[in-house]
Write a protein that holds these residues in place. Structure first.
Motif, PDB file in Angstrom:
ATOM      1  N   ILE A 138      91.840  87.814 106.054  1.00  0.00           N
ATOM      2  CA  ILE A 138      91.182  89.026 105.555  1.00  0.00           C
ATOM      3  C   ILE A 138      89.894  89.334 106.310  1.00  0.00           C
ATOM      4  N   ALA A 139      89.324  88.345 107.011  1.00  0.00           N
ATOM      5  CA  ALA A 139      88.119  88.605 107.816  1.00  0.00           C
ATOM      6  C   ALA A 139      87.892  87.454 108.785  1.00  0.00           C
ATOM      7  N   PHE A 140      87.321  87.788 109.937  1.00  0.00           N
ATOM      8  CA  PHE A 140      86.913  86.780 110.908  1.00  0.00           C
ATOM      9  C   PHE A 140      85.508  87.148 111.373  1.00  0.00           C
ATOM     10  N   ARG A 141      84.567  86.244 111.183  1.00  0.00           N
ATOM     11  CA  ARG A 141      83.160  86.482 111.517  1.00  0.00           C
ATOM     12  C   ARG A 141      82.687  87.823 110.954  1.00  0.00           C
ATOM     13  N   PRO A 142      82.704  87.989 109.641  1.00  0.00           N
ATOM     14  CA  PRO A 142      82.360  89.289 109.074  1.00  0.00           C
ATOM     15  C   PRO A 142      80.881  89.646 109.187  1.00  0.00           C
ATOM     16  N   TRP A 143      80.033  88.682 109.522  1.00  0.00           N
ATOM     17  CA  TRP A 143      78.606  88.968 109.646  1.00  0.00           C
ATOM     18  C   TRP A 143      78.230  89.003 111.108  1.00  0.00           C
ATOM     19  N   GLN A 144      76.945  89.024 111.391  1.00  0.00           N
ATOM     20  CA  GLN A 144      76.495  89.101 112.782  1.00  0.00           C
ATOM     21  C   GLN A 144      76.964  87.886 113.568  1.00  0.00           C
ATOM     22  N   SER A 145      76.945  88.006 114.874  1.00  0.00           N
ATOM     23  CA  SER A 145      77.602  87.025 115.727  1.00  0.00           C
ATOM     24  C   SER A 145      76.896  85.679 115.785  1.00  0.00           C
TER      25      SER A 145
ATOM     26  N   ASN B 151      75.880  83.832 113.288  1.00  0.00           N
ATOM     27  CA  ASN B 151      76.177  82.993 112.124  1.00  0.00           C
ATOM     28  C   ASN B 151      77.318  82.034 112.448  1.00  0.00           C
ATOM     29  N   ILE B 152      77.492  81.033 111.610  1.00  0.00           N
ATOM     30  CA  ILE B 152      78.572  80.072 111.816  1.00  0.00           C
ATOM     31  C   ILE B 152      79.904  80.811 111.709  1.00  0.00           C
ATOM     32  N   PRO B 153      80.775  80.690 112.703  1.00  0.00           N
ATOM     33  CA  PRO B 153      82.062  81.398 112.657  1.00  0.00           C
ATOM     34  C   PRO B 153      82.945  80.898 111.515  1.00  0.00           C
ATOM     35  N   ARG B 154      83.511  81.850 110.765  1.00  0.00           N
ATOM     36  CA  ARG B 154      84.412  81.552 109.661  1.00  0.00           C
ATOM     37  C   ARG B 154      85.582  82.507 109.703  1.00  0.00           C
ATOM     38  N   ARG B 155      86.721  81.993 109.309  1.00  0.00           N
ATOM     39  CA  ARG B 155      87.916  82.819 109.145  1.00  0.00           C
ATOM     40  C   ARG B 155      88.254  82.804 107.660  1.00  0.00           C
ATOM     41  N   TYR B 156      88.273  83.977 107.049  1.00  0.00           N
ATOM     42  CA  TYR B 156      88.576  84.097 105.622  1.00  0.00           C
ATOM     43  C   TYR B 156      90.040  84.476 105.451  1.00  0.00           C
ATOM     44  N   CYS B 157      90.708  83.758 104.550  1.00  0.00           N
ATOM     45  CA  CYS B 157      92.132  83.961 104.328  1.00  0.00           C
ATOM     46  C   CYS B 157      92.410  84.042 102.830  1.00  0.00           C
ATOM     47  N   THR B 158      93.549  84.586 102.513  1.00  0.00           N
ATOM     48  CA  THR B 158      93.985  84.662 101.127  1.00  0.00           C
ATOM     49  C   THR B 158      95.495  84.515 101.072  1.00  0.00           C
ATOM     50  N   GLY B 159      95.995  84.255  99.894  1.00  0.00           N
ATOM     51  CA  GLY B 159      97.439  84.103  99.713  1.00  0.00           C
ATOM     52  C   GLY B 159      97.742  83.773  98.268  1.00  0.00           C
ATOM     53  N   THR B 160      98.953  83.302  98.048  1.00  0.00           N
ATOM     54  CA  THR B 160      99.411  82.945  96.710  1.00  0.00           C
ATOM     55  C   THR B 160      99.948  81.519  96.751  1.00  0.00           C
ATOM     56  N   VAL B 161      99.686  80.761  95.675  1.00  0.00           N
ATOM     57  CA  VAL B 161     100.220  79.406  95.568  1.00  0.00           C
ATOM     58  C   VAL B 161     101.079  79.300  94.315  1.00  0.00           C
TER      59      VAL B 161
ATOM     60  N   ASN C 207      82.750  81.329  91.020  1.00  0.00           N
ATOM     61  CA  ASN C 207      82.877  82.355  89.992  1.00  0.00           C
ATOM     62  C   ASN C 207      82.272  83.671  90.449  1.00  0.00           C
ATOM     63  N   PRO C 208      82.689  84.810  89.979  1.00  0.00           N
ATOM     64  CA  PRO C 208      83.761  85.084  89.046  1.00  0.00           C
ATOM     65  C   PRO C 208      85.091  85.225  89.779  1.00  0.00           C
ATOM     66  N   ALA C 209      86.103  84.648  89.258  1.00  0.00           N
ATOM     67  CA  ALA C 209      87.478  84.736  89.758  1.00  0.00           C
ATOM     68  C   ALA C 209      87.576  84.441  91.249  1.00  0.00           C
ATOM     69  N   CYS C 210      86.858  83.448  91.709  1.00  0.00           N
ATOM     70  CA  CYS C 210      86.890  82.983  93.101  1.00  0.00           C
ATOM     71  C   CYS C 210      86.397  84.011  94.102  1.00  0.00           C
ATOM     72  N   LYS C 211      85.665  85.016  93.684  1.00  0.00           N
ATOM     73  CA  LYS C 211      85.173  86.020  94.617  1.00  0.00           C
ATOM     74  C   LYS C 211      84.136  85.460  95.589  1.00  0.00           C
ATOM     75  N   ALA C 212      83.415  84.419  95.184  1.00  0.00           N
ATOM     76  CA  ALA C 212      82.422  83.842  96.068  1.00  0.00           C
ATOM     77  C   ALA C 212      83.058  83.049  97.218  1.00  0.00           C
ATOM     78  N   ALA C 213      84.353  82.807  97.163  1.00  0.00           N
ATOM     79  CA  ALA C 213      85.038  82.113  98.259  1.00  0.00           C
ATOM     80  C   ALA C 213      85.478  83.090  99.347  1.00  0.00           C
ATOM     81  N   GLY C 214      85.285  84.359  99.131  1.00  0.00           N
ATOM     82  CA  GLY C 214      85.648  85.374 100.114  1.00  0.00           C
ATOM     83  C   GLY C 214      84.449  85.838 100.920  1.00  0.00           C
ATOM     84  N   PRO C 215      84.670  86.772 101.830  1.00  0.00           N
ATOM     85  CA  PRO C 215      83.553  87.264 102.662  1.00  0.00           C
ATOM     86  C   PRO C 215      82.586  88.141 101.890  1.00  0.00           C
TER      87      PRO C 215
END
Length: 163
Positions: free
Chosen positions: A95-102, A104-114, A155-163
């Motif tokens: 859903i995002a790759f390095r969403p902030w300025q360049s 910052n620590i590079p992160r790849r944000y992902c989502t899915g279903t388990v 919290n809330p609903a795992c939103k803090a784990a996203g970008p």
């Protein structure tokens, strides 16, 4: 007639205390401000001051799934006395790759279903972090299964784990 000698003795001790304070203040001023600051020598200028060196090489979303499965099972059994395990993944995508300025620590944000072993489906949010592993070695993974964030870390609903 009143004797004024005891009151003068009392004021004498205050005078002595005031003189001690002035002497200590002067001593502190001489010690603190007595020597001018010196410039750093060439060996001290940049010794050990290496900045971050991020390449932006972060694994694709699917490579973190094994780590998430292991950590999820360990967390559930150790802290929540639960037998829940992740049985299957679906719809895994970035859903995002390095969403902030360049810089910052590079992160790849992902989502899915388990799908868990109780047959229920839950959303999964996670990020893969360059140099985010133990003590900064390797890639780290931060993840959250919606509905099973029992300590409310994302919290809330795992939103803090996203970008």
């Amino acid at each position: 007639m009143r004797d004024l000698a005891p009151s003068f003795k009392r004021f004498g001790s205050f005078k002595r205390f005031g003189l001690v304070r002035i002497a200590l203040g002067a001593l502190f001023a001489v010690m603190a401000f007595g020597h001018p600051a010196q410039a750093a020598n060439p060996l001290e200028l940049n010794f050990g001051l290496f900045g971050p060196n991020y390449d932006g090489r972060v694994a694709i979303c699917e490579q973190a799934l094994g780590t998430i499965s292991t950590q999820f099972q360990e967390k559930e059994s150790t802290f929540w006395n639960s037998q829940l395990r992740i049985m299957a993944y679906g719809n895994i995508h970035e859903i995002a790759f390095r969403p902030w300025q360049s810089d910052n620590i590079p992160r790849r944000y992902c989502t899915g279903t388990v799908q868990l072993n109780d047959g229920k489906f839950h959303a999964l949010n996670y990020s893969i972090i360059e140099d985010g592993g133990f003590a900064g070695y390797g890639q780290g993974v931060e993840w959250c299964v919606v509905g099973l964030d029992r300590n409310w870390a994302y919290n809330p609903a795992c939103k803090a784990a996203g970008p």
